[in-house]
Design a protein around this motif. Structure first.
Motif, PDB file in Angstrom:
ATOM      1  N   GLY A 124       0.802  -1.217   0.000  1.00  9.51           N
ATOM      2  CA  GLY A 124       0.000   0.000   0.000  1.00  9.51           C
ATOM      3  C   GLY A 124       0.837   1.270   0.000  1.00  9.51           C
ATOM      4  O   GLY A 124       0.307   2.364   0.020  1.00  9.51           O
ATOM      5  N   GLN A 125       2.152   1.107  -0.048  1.00 10.70           N
ATOM      6  CA  GLN A 125       3.051   2.266  -0.036  1.00 10.70           C
ATOM      7  C   GLN A 125       3.552   2.568  -1.445  1.00 10.70           C
ATOM      8  O   GLN A 125       3.508   1.710  -2.320  1.00 10.70           O
ATOM      9  N   VAL A 126       4.032   3.778  -1.641  1.00 13.13           N
ATOM     10  CA  VAL A 126       4.663   4.179  -2.892  1.00 13.13           C
ATOM     11  C   VAL A 126       6.017   4.799  -2.581  1.00 13.13           C
ATOM     12  O   VAL A 126       6.250   5.273  -1.475  1.00 13.13           O
ATOM     13  N   ASP A 127       6.885   4.785  -3.571  1.00 16.27           N
ATOM     14  CA  ASP A 127       8.199   5.430  -3.471  1.00 16.27           C
ATOM     15  C   ASP A 127       8.539   5.911  -4.877  1.00 16.27           C
ATOM     16  O   ASP A 127       9.178   5.205  -5.644  1.00 16.27           O
ATOM     17  N   GLU A 128       8.049   7.099  -5.198  1.00 14.68           N
ATOM     18  CA  GLU A 128       8.209   7.616  -6.556  1.00 14.68           C
ATOM     19  C   GLU A 128       9.668   7.763  -6.961  1.00 14.68           C
ATOM     20  O   GLU A 128      10.005   7.580  -8.132  1.00 14.68           O
ATOM     21  N   VAL A 129      10.534   8.073  -6.017  1.00 15.40           N
ATOM     22  CA  VAL A 129      11.966   8.218  -6.313  1.00 15.40           C
ATOM     23  C   VAL A 129      12.518   6.898  -6.869  1.00 15.40           C
ATOM     24  O   VAL A 129      13.347   6.893  -7.769  1.00 15.40           O
ATOM     25  N   CYS A 130      12.018   5.792  -6.349  1.00 14.57           N
ATOM     26  CA  CYS A 130      12.463   4.463  -6.794  1.00 14.57           C
ATOM     27  C   CYS A 130      11.597   3.912  -7.921  1.00 14.57           C
ATOM     28  O   CYS A 130      11.780   2.767  -8.340  1.00 14.57           O
ATOM     29  N   GLY A 131      10.640   4.695  -8.394  1.00 18.78           N
ATOM     30  CA  GLY A 131       9.791   4.253  -9.490  1.00 18.78           C
ATOM     31  C   GLY A 131       8.618   3.385  -9.066  1.00 18.78           C
ATOM     32  O   GLY A 131       7.981   2.757  -9.902  1.00 18.78           O
ATOM     33  N   GLN A 132       8.322   3.361  -7.780  1.00 16.86           N
ATOM     34  CA  GLN A 132       7.214   2.561  -7.267  1.00 16.86           C
ATOM     35  C   GLN A 132       6.009   3.466  -7.040  1.00 16.86           C
ATOM     36  O   GLN A 132       6.022   4.321  -6.157  1.00 16.86           O
ATOM     37  N   VAL A 133       4.973   3.269  -7.864  1.00 14.80           N
ATOM     38  CA  VAL A 133       3.812   4.154  -7.855  1.00 14.80           C
ATOM     39  C   VAL A 133       2.526   3.358  -7.658  1.00 14.80           C
ATOM     40  O   VAL A 133       2.523   2.135  -7.672  1.00 14.80           O
ATOM     41  N   SER A 134       1.444   4.088  -7.529  1.00 16.07           N
ATOM     42  CA  SER A 134       0.104   3.497  -7.457  1.00 16.07           C
ATOM     43  C   SER A 134      -0.615   3.795  -8.772  1.00 16.07           C
ATOM     44  O   SER A 134      -0.196   4.685  -9.527  1.00 16.07           O
ATOM     45  N   PRO A 135      -1.700   3.098  -9.042  1.00 15.53           N
ATOM     46  CA  PRO A 135      -2.479   3.423 -10.242  1.00 15.53           C
ATOM     47  C   PRO A 135      -2.981   4.868 -10.246  1.00 15.53           C
ATOM     48  O   PRO A 135      -3.052   5.485 -11.311  1.00 15.53           O
ATOM     49  N   ASP A 136      -3.304   5.416  -9.086  1.00 11.32           N
ATOM     50  CA  ASP A 136      -3.747   6.820  -9.033  1.00 11.32           C
ATOM     51  C   ASP A 136      -2.646   7.771  -9.500  1.00 11.32           C
ATOM     52  O   ASP A 136      -2.905   8.722 -10.228  1.00 11.32           O
ATOM     53  N   ILE A 137      -1.432   7.507  -9.093  1.00  7.86           N
ATOM     54  CA  ILE A 137      -0.302   8.335  -9.524  1.00  7.86           C
ATOM     55  C   ILE A 137      -0.090   8.182 -11.028  1.00  7.86           C
ATOM     56  O   ILE A 137       0.103   9.175 -11.742  1.00  7.86           O
ATOM     57  N   GLU A 138      -0.150   6.962 -11.516  1.00  7.62           N
ATOM     58  CA  GLU A 138       0.034   6.724 -12.958  1.00  7.62           C
ATOM     59  C   GLU A 138      -1.069   7.397 -13.768  1.00  7.62           C
ATOM     60  O   GLU A 138      -0.808   8.002 -14.806  1.00  7.62           O
ATOM     61  N   ARG A 139      -2.293   7.327 -13.282  1.00  6.97           N
ATOM     62  CA  ARG A 139      -3.422   7.967 -13.966  1.00  6.97           C
ATOM     63  C   ARG A 139      -3.207   9.483 -14.021  1.00  6.97           C
ATOM     64  O   ARG A 139      -3.405  10.106 -15.070  1.00  6.97           O
ATOM     65  N   ALA A 140      -2.771  10.071 -12.931  1.00  9.33           N
ATOM     66  CA  ALA A 140      -2.522  11.514 -12.894  1.00  9.33           C
ATOM     67  C   ALA A 140      -1.397  11.898 -13.848  1.00  9.33           C
ATOM     68  O   ALA A 140      -1.483  12.914 -14.546  1.00  9.33           O
ATOM     69  N   ARG A 141      -0.350  11.091 -13.899  1.00 12.05           N
ATOM     70  CA  ARG A 141       0.761  11.352 -14.826  1.00 12.05           C
ATOM     71  C   ARG A 141       0.278  11.361 -16.269  1.00 12.05           C
ATOM     72  O   ARG A 141       0.662  12.217 -17.060  1.00 12.05           O
ATOM     73  N   ARG A 142      -0.545  10.385 -16.600  1.00  8.40           N
ATOM     74  CA  ARG A 142      -1.051  10.288 -17.980  1.00  8.40           C
ATOM     75  C   ARG A 142      -1.941  11.474 -18.328  1.00  8.40           C
ATOM     76  O   ARG A 142      -1.890  11.986 -19.438  1.00  8.40           O
ATOM     77  N   GLU A 143      -2.760  11.889 -17.378  1.00  3.80           N
ATOM     78  CA  GLU A 143      -3.622  13.052 -17.619  1.00  3.80           C
ATOM     79  C   GLU A 143      -2.792  14.315 -17.830  1.00  3.80           C
ATOM     80  O   GLU A 143      -3.086  15.120 -18.705  1.00  3.80           O
ATOM     81  N   LEU A 144      -1.746  14.489 -17.029  1.00  6.54           N
ATOM     82  CA  LEU A 144      -0.869  15.649 -17.198  1.00  6.54           C
ATOM     83  C   LEU A 144      -0.151  15.600 -18.543  1.00  6.54           C
ATOM     84  O   LEU A 144      -0.018  16.620 -19.210  1.00  6.54           O
ATOM     85  N   LYS A 145       0.266  14.422 -18.943  1.00  7.42           N
ATOM     86  CA  LYS A 145       0.956  14.275 -20.220  1.00  7.42           C
ATOM     87  C   LYS A 145       0.029  14.638 -21.376  1.00  7.42           C
ATOM     88  O   LYS A 145       0.435  15.281 -22.337  1.00  7.42           O
ATOM     89  N   GLN A 146      -1.243  14.233 -21.277  1.00  7.99           N
ATOM     90  CA  GLN A 146      -2.214  14.534 -22.333  1.00  7.99           C
ATOM     91  C   GLN A 146      -2.485  16.022 -22.451  1.00  7.99           C
ATOM     92  O   GLN A 146      -2.737  16.529 -23.526  1.00  7.99           O
ATOM     93  N   THR A 147      -2.416  16.729 -21.336  1.00  9.65           N
ATOM     94  CA  THR A 147      -2.684  18.161 -21.371  1.00  9.65           C
ATOM     95  C   THR A 147      -1.426  18.981 -21.686  1.00  9.65           C
ATOM     96  O   THR A 147      -1.478  20.191 -21.815  1.00  9.65           O
ATOM     97  N   GLY A 148      -0.300  18.265 -21.748  1.00  5.49           N
ATOM     98  CA  GLY A 148       0.953  18.958 -22.041  1.00  5.49           C
ATOM     99  C   GLY A 148       1.584  19.619 -20.837  1.00  5.49           C
ATOM    100  O   GLY A 148       2.497  20.426 -20.973  1.00  5.49           O
ATOM    101  N   THR A 149       1.118  19.303 -19.642  1.00  2.89           N
ATOM    102  CA  THR A 149       1.663  19.919 -18.444  1.00  2.89           C
ATOM    103  C   THR A 149       2.566  18.990 -17.664  1.00  2.89           C
ATOM    104  O   THR A 149       3.090  19.361 -16.634  1.00  2.89           O
ATOM    105  N   GLY A 150       2.760  17.774 -18.148  1.00  4.49           N
ATOM    106  CA  GLY A 150       3.607  16.815 -17.443  1.00  4.49           C
ATOM    107  C   GLY A 150       5.072  17.113 -17.629  1.00  4.49           C
ATOM    108  O   GLY A 150       5.483  17.816 -18.556  1.00  4.49           O
ATOM    109  N   THR A 151       5.885  16.591 -16.741  1.00  2.59           N
ATOM    110  CA  THR A 151       7.319  16.829 -16.811  1.00  2.59           C
ATOM    111  C   THR A 151       8.054  15.729 -17.532  1.00  2.59           C
ATOM    112  O   THR A 151       9.197  15.876 -17.884  1.00  2.59           O
ATOM    113  N   ASN A 152       7.397  14.565 -17.749  1.00  2.00           N
ATOM    114  CA  ASN A 152       8.050  13.449 -18.453  1.00  2.00           C
ATOM    115  C   ASN A 152       7.479  13.276 -19.823  1.00  2.00           C
ATOM    116  O   ASN A 152       6.425  13.163 -20.120  1.00  2.00           O
TER     117      ASN A 152
END
Length: 94
Positions: free
Chosen positions: A66-94
């Protein structure tokens, strides 16, 4: 614990695939098995959990603890969903 794991499996499926059929095929289980897990909260067997972790290693920590560690690349589906939404809007950093 069983319903929690079933919920987490469903969350991964919803973010990473188009549906139960695709998810089942990618991890090598019967669609009926996945339906049973998601609909009844049945405890997924170890080999299913291992297959999910091998296919999508970025969710391993979250799935098992139930934990995440984004620095190590360990995420949750909610984090991944948010990343994808930001990428679609052009506001993501990756």
């Amino acid at each position: 614990m069983s319903s929690e794991l079933a919920y987490k499996i469903r969350q991964i499926r919803e973010v990473e695939t188009s549906g139960r059929g695709e998810f089942s095929q990618l991890i090598g289980i019967a669609k009926k098995t996945l339906e049973g897990i998601e609909q009844t909260g049945r405890v997924p067997k170890g080999d299913l959990l291992e297959a999910v972790c091998k296919k999508w290693p970025k969710y391993t920590l979250w799935l098992m603890t139930g934990q995440v560690d984004e620095v190590c690349g360990q995420v949750s589906p909610d984090i991944e969903r948010a990343r994808r939404e930001l990428k679609q809007t052009g506001t993501g950093t990756n």
